[in-house]
Design an enzyme around this catalytic site. Structure first.
Site, PDB file in Angstrom:
ATOM      1  N   ARG A  38     -12.221  -8.803 -13.083  1.00 38.18           N
ATOM      2  CA  ARG A  38     -10.949  -8.270 -12.582  1.00 38.18           C
ATOM      3  C   ARG A  38     -10.325  -7.292 -13.572  1.00 38.18           C
ATOM      4  O   ARG A  38      -9.674  -6.317 -13.163  1.00 38.18           O
ATOM      5  CB  ARG A  38      -9.993  -9.421 -12.274  1.00 38.18           C
ATOM      6  CG  ARG A  38     -10.368 -10.161 -10.993  1.00 38.18           C
ATOM      7  CD  ARG A  38      -9.460 -11.331 -10.714  1.00 38.18           C
ATOM      8  NE  ARG A  38      -9.662 -11.835  -9.357  1.00 38.18           N
ATOM      9  CZ  ARG A  38      -9.119 -12.944  -8.877  1.00 38.18           C
ATOM     10  NH1 ARG A  38      -8.331 -13.674  -9.640  1.00 38.18           N
ATOM     11  NH2 ARG A  38      -9.345 -13.319  -7.630  1.00 38.18           N
ATOM     12  N   LYS A 199     -14.878 -26.115   6.382  1.00 31.97           N
ATOM     13  CA  LYS A 199     -13.978 -26.622   7.418  1.00 31.97           C
ATOM     14  C   LYS A 199     -13.525 -25.535   8.376  1.00 31.97           C
ATOM     15  O   LYS A 199     -13.015 -24.502   7.964  1.00 31.97           O
ATOM     16  CB  LYS A 199     -12.757 -27.285   6.777  1.00 31.97           C
ATOM     17  CG  LYS A 199     -13.084 -28.526   5.965  1.00 31.97           C
ATOM     18  CD  LYS A 199     -11.823 -29.169   5.428  1.00 31.97           C
ATOM     19  CE  LYS A 199     -12.144 -30.453   4.668  1.00 31.97           C
ATOM     20  NZ  LYS A 199     -10.922 -31.112   4.147  1.00 31.97           N
ATOM     21  N   GLY A 356     -13.862 -16.282  -2.884  1.00 29.82           N
ATOM     22  CA  GLY A 356     -14.437 -16.826  -4.106  1.00 29.82           C
ATOM     23  C   GLY A 356     -15.849 -17.339  -3.972  1.00 29.82           C
ATOM     24  O   GLY A 356     -16.752 -16.953  -4.734  1.00 29.82           O
ATOM     25  N   GLY A 379      -7.381 -15.569  -1.088  1.00 27.99           N
ATOM     26  CA  GLY A 379      -6.423 -15.745   0.003  1.00 27.99           C
ATOM     27  C   GLY A 379      -6.079 -14.467   0.724  1.00 27.99           C
ATOM     28  O   GLY A 379      -5.942 -14.446   1.945  1.00 27.99           O
TER      29      GLY A 379
END
Length: 398
Positions: A38, A199, A356, A379
């Site tokens: 990053r 999920k 990720g 996110g």
């Protein structure tokens, strides 16, 4: 892509303090940066500001200190890495806002970089507090956001500051938005999306958005188990969200109505335990033994996906299709990743991936640099796939 926001090309930075929001939330081990990806990706923005005579005033968060100072999460630890990456002196301020910090930013000379302390040491950051936003704005003359990975947060450094200063996107943010627009905003068709993970409950909004926007939707990972269970297939001891069966059926029905082809595994790799080199076998998707669990897609499934991918012009990928961290359950992810990399290399495919686990999986496959674009955002990337308007991007539009 029609831009609704300004870039560095649209603002004057010479002689200006450029308050620059980066994502320096890098992994640390024993007080040392263990992955500087990053930081390196911020190089173009910071070096351009320096080259054009501006003073980069860098701000970021690190970890989740909860609004109180935490020495272990101080950005001071990053100074040596920043200096090595950017090739110049980085002056660190132990404060985030206030008279001392503002005076120090004004004292910076040409060629110097200024780094503010961890934004999240102040509770006003996460609350998008107007007073804190105004204080942050006092650290600069121009605001540049180069942290797409924080763009889904309505925080002071992402949204609030843009109300007080002329705002623009940095080069990394600009590349990210361009790649995302190419992938889903105005893509070359056919478009394939691969969505994996454990999920369905965490990615239901993503799936409902994608069936409206892509031509092929591959569902992998443990999520696929829930879909197969919902269709009445035996899943043995596999991870299954039984309470999400009706949601899975609804996604399948929506896809049919909208002309989106959903790909579920036709064969699966099963084992009694999830550990390296555990005994495993491949069975038909409907034939998982009662005492075993599904841990990867089988070779026929991979061949079908690769065949479909060969006909596509655009790929969006979020989530591995198996337990990629452990051999031999990484085979499907590796096989699909290799095919996507080949198709990208020969100019047949635009490939955009993010999240990720996805980045980790592609890194293990050795193809990160062969995709068109790989986002380190988690996110923010997921919310973009849900079709949401990200607060940090909306703030740049004024």
């Amino acid at each position: 892509m029609k831009r609704m926001w300004k870039s560095l090309d649209d603002v004057e930075v010479s002689g200006q303090r450029v308050l620059t929001r980066l994502d320096l939330n890098v992994p640390m081990e024993d007080g040392k940066v263990s992955d500087d990806t990053r930081i390196r990706r911020a190089h173009d923005t910071v070096s351009e500001i320096l080259r054009r005579g501006g003073v980069p005033v860098l701000m970021s968060h690190l970890g989740r200190p909860g609004g109180v100072p935490d020495k272990s999460l101080s950005l001071k630890q990053l100074v040596p890495v920043l200096e090595r990456c950017f090739g110049t002196v980085v002056r660190f301020c132990p404060e985030t806002v206030g008279a001392m910090a503002e005076e120090a930013t004004r004292a910076c000379g040409p060629g110097e970089i200024f780094l503010l302390e961890n934004l999240r040491f102040n509770p006003g950051e996460s609350r998008n507090d107007d007073s804190f936003s105004a204080q942050l704005a006092g650290m600069g003359d121009v605001y540049c956001n180069d942290a797409f990975s924080a763009a889904h947060r309505a925080h002071s450094s992402v949204v609030g500051v843009a109300r007080f200063l002329p705002a623009c996107a940095g080069r990394q943010m600009e590349r990210e938005l361009g790649a995302l627009d190419t992938a889903l905003g105005s893509p070359d068709r056919p478009v394939m999306a691969i969505v994996g993970g454990s999920k369905i409950s965490t990615k239901l909004k993503v799936l409902n958005n994608l069936v409206r926007r892509v031509d092929h939707l591959v569902i992998g990972g443990a999520m696929a188990n829930t879909f197969m269970h919902a269709k009445g297939l035996e899943t043995g001891r596999s991870l299954v969200e039984q309470d999400m069966s009706s949601s899975a059926i609804a996604v399948l029905e929506s896809a049919t109505a909208l002309g989106c082809r959903i790909e579920l595994p036709v064969d699966v790799v099963v084992s009694r335990e999830l550990k390296k080199d555990a005994p495993a076998k491949t069975v038909a998707a409907a034939a998982c033994p009662a005492d075993m669990m599904i841990l990867d897609a089988g070779i026929q499934s991979v061949e079908r996906i690769v065949s479909s991918l060969a006909k596509c012009r655009t790929l969006v990928w979020n989530g591995p299709v198996g337990a990629f961290e452990i051999q031999p359950f990484d085979a499907a992810t590796n096989g699909i990743a290799a095919a996507a990399a080949r198709n990208t290399a020969n100019g047949a495919l635009v490939s955009v991936a993010g999240g990720g686990d996805t980045v980790s999986a592609l890194a293990r496959s050795g193809v990160v640099d062969e995709f068109t674009y790989v986002s380190t955002a988690g996110g923010a990337f997921l919310e973009w796939m849900e079709g949401r308007t990200l607060p940090g991007i909306a703030a740049l539009a004024g």
